[in-house]
Write an enzyme that holds these catalytic residues in place. Structure first.
Site, PDB file in Angstrom:
ATOM      1  N   ASP A  10       0.596  -1.075   0.219  1.00  0.00           N
ATOM      2  CA  ASP A  10       0.148   0.010  -0.210  1.00  0.00           C
ATOM      3  C   ASP A  10       0.800   1.193  -0.091  1.00  0.00           C
ATOM      4  OD1 ASP A  10      -2.525   1.526   0.185  1.00  0.00           O
ATOM      5  OD2 ASP A  10      -2.719   1.401   1.883  1.00  0.00           O
ATOM      6  N   ASN A  12       1.785   3.613  -3.064  1.00  0.00           N
ATOM      7  CA  ASN A  12       1.807   3.744  -4.380  1.00  0.00           C
ATOM      8  C   ASN A  12       1.558   5.330  -4.477  1.00  0.00           C
ATOM      9  OD1 ASN A  12       3.109   0.850  -3.953  1.00  0.00           O
ATOM     10  ND2 ASN A  12       1.738   0.540  -5.836  1.00  0.00           N
ATOM     11  N   GLY A  13      -0.071   5.207  -4.589  1.00  0.00           N
ATOM     12  CA  GLY A  13      -0.393   6.882  -4.857  1.00  0.00           C
ATOM     13  C   GLY A  13       0.174   7.863  -4.034  1.00  0.00           C
ATOM     14  N   TRP A  15       2.754   8.191  -2.656  1.00  0.00           N
ATOM     15  CA  TRP A  15       4.187   7.691  -3.218  1.00  0.00           C
ATOM     16  C   TRP A  15       4.859   8.759  -3.926  1.00  0.00           C
ATOM     17  CZ3 TRP A  15       7.843   6.794  -6.919  1.00  0.00           C
ATOM     18  CH2 TRP A  15       8.612   7.301  -6.888  1.00  0.00           C
ATOM     19  N   ARG A  23      -0.004   8.950 -10.393  1.00  0.00           N
ATOM     20  CA  ARG A  23       0.139   7.714  -9.866  1.00  0.00           C
ATOM     21  C   ARG A  23       0.978   6.411 -10.192  1.00  0.00           C
ATOM     22  NH1 ARG A  23      -3.627   7.389  -5.831  1.00  0.00           N
ATOM     23  NH2 ARG A  23      -4.137   4.976  -5.916  1.00  0.00           N
ATOM     24  N   SER A  55      -7.176  -6.305  -6.440  1.00  0.00           N
ATOM     25  CA  SER A  55      -7.518  -6.507  -5.222  1.00  0.00           C
ATOM     26  C   SER A  55      -8.753  -6.777  -6.615  1.00  0.00           C
ATOM     27  CB  SER A  55      -7.965  -5.783  -4.501  1.00  0.00           C
ATOM     28  OG  SER A  55      -9.144  -4.476  -4.239  1.00  0.00           O
ATOM     29  N   ASN A  58     -10.214  -3.395  -7.057  1.00  0.00           N
ATOM     30  CA  ASN A  58      -9.345  -2.172  -7.161  1.00  0.00           C
ATOM     31  C   ASN A  58      -9.764  -2.364  -8.914  1.00  0.00           C
ATOM     32  OD1 ASN A  58      -6.659  -3.211  -5.796  1.00  0.00           O
ATOM     33  ND2 ASN A  58      -7.053  -1.482  -5.438  1.00  0.00           N
ATOM     34  N   ARG A 178       1.942  -5.127   6.010  1.00  0.00           N
ATOM     35  CA  ARG A 178       1.237  -3.899   5.432  1.00  0.00           C
ATOM     36  C   ARG A 178       2.146  -2.565   5.307  1.00  0.00           C
ATOM     37  NH1 ARG A 178      -4.657  -3.296   4.391  1.00  0.00           N
ATOM     38  NH2 ARG A 178      -4.644  -1.243   3.348  1.00  0.00           N
ATOM     39  N   LEU A 185      -7.000  -5.791   6.760  1.00  0.00           N
ATOM     40  CA  LEU A 185      -6.734  -6.680   5.828  1.00  0.00           C
ATOM     41  C   LEU A 185      -7.852  -6.330   4.360  1.00  0.00           C
ATOM     42  CD1 LEU A 185      -8.024  -9.304   8.336  1.00  0.00           C
ATOM     43  CD2 LEU A 185      -5.786  -8.503   8.125  1.00  0.00           C
TER      44      LEU A 185
END
Ligand code: FPP
Length: 230
Positions: A10, A12-13, A15, A23, A55, A58, A178, A185
């Site tokens: 989790d 990436n966006g 960052w 993104r 997911s 997503n 995570r 989760l």
């Protein structure tokens, strides 16, 4: 070493946003972290590494982002193939793979076939994955078997159920990592994570490297796992 490490990648966006980038630049850097972490697992003898790459939820993201992620995934699989072979890494996938674009599915199947005989770490990509829908699918499949007389409902136990999941042939994860500080989760491996130790780090996934994974493993090794016993 944990036998099986699972990772919710989790951040990436965030960052990318911190750097004023699109993104997808975060996802690209995230793919580099997948490479680093996979290599480390092979080096350390971790048998299974499952990464939550996409997911089912997503798919609700803007089409431009899901399209770009699918292209990135396809390229990643193609580009990584020599590295996977060199390091004896076996590639597998779980999830609703039929949801993926054809190019991506073909690249995936080819890499799965070519790496099938490799004997180091098994890298499992969770793609269009949802823990709940995986459990539901297992339940449906068992109901059909019961209806056709292949399964006696009275004999259904945890082991029989477990084998029906898309993760049926793998051991449950020992350690879940995570990134980016979220304590959720997010519909990942809901059955399989029942007794898994959880490590949450503030690091964003594209910044996550070998040292960070080592820290998670060290913390894991300090935990006392009792599996409900005393
Ligand atoms: C979560 O960050 C990340 C994803 C939804 C995708 C994960 C994909 C990769 C790491 C790259 C491709 C994968 C492989 C296996 C090559 P986010 O976008 O939700 O970040 P945010 O919460 O900061 O917005």
């Amino acid at each position: 070493m944990p036998r099986h490490i699972a990772i919710i990648m989790d951040g990436n966006g965030r960052w990318a946003r911190e750097r004023g980038l699109a993104r997808i630049a975060g996802h690209q850097q995230g793919a580099a972290s997948v490479r680093t972490v996979t290599r480390a697992c092979a080096e350390w003898g971790v048998e299974f590494l499952t990464v939550y790459a996409f997911s089912t939820e997503n798919w609700k993201r803007p089409r431009s982002e899901t399209d770009a992620l699918m292209v990135l995934l396809e390229h990643f699989i193609e580009q990584e193939l020599p590295e996977l072979m060199r390091n004896q890494i076996r590639l597998r996938a779980i999830g609703r793979l039929e949801d993926l674009p054809l190019g991506c599915r073909n690249a995936l199947q080819r890499a799965i076939d070519l790496t099938a005989g490799n004997t180091s770490t098994t890298l499992i990509l969770a793609l269009s994955y949802s823990g709940r829908s995986d459990i539901l699918r297992a339940a449906q499949s068992l109901c059909l078997k019961a209806r056709s007389g292949q399964l006696d409902p009275e004999s259904l136990d945890e082991e029989v159920f477990r084998q029906e999941l898309s993760t049926g042939e793998y051991p449950d994860p020992d350690l879940l990592v995570r990134t980016s500080g979220e304590m959720r989760l997010s519909n990942f491996l809901l059955w399989e994570l029942s007794y898994t130790e959880i490590h949450v780090t503030q690091k964003l996934w594209p910044d996550f490297g070998k040292e960070d994974l080592l820290e998670a493993v060290r913390e894991f090794n300090k935990r006392e796992r009792r599996f409900g016993a005393v």
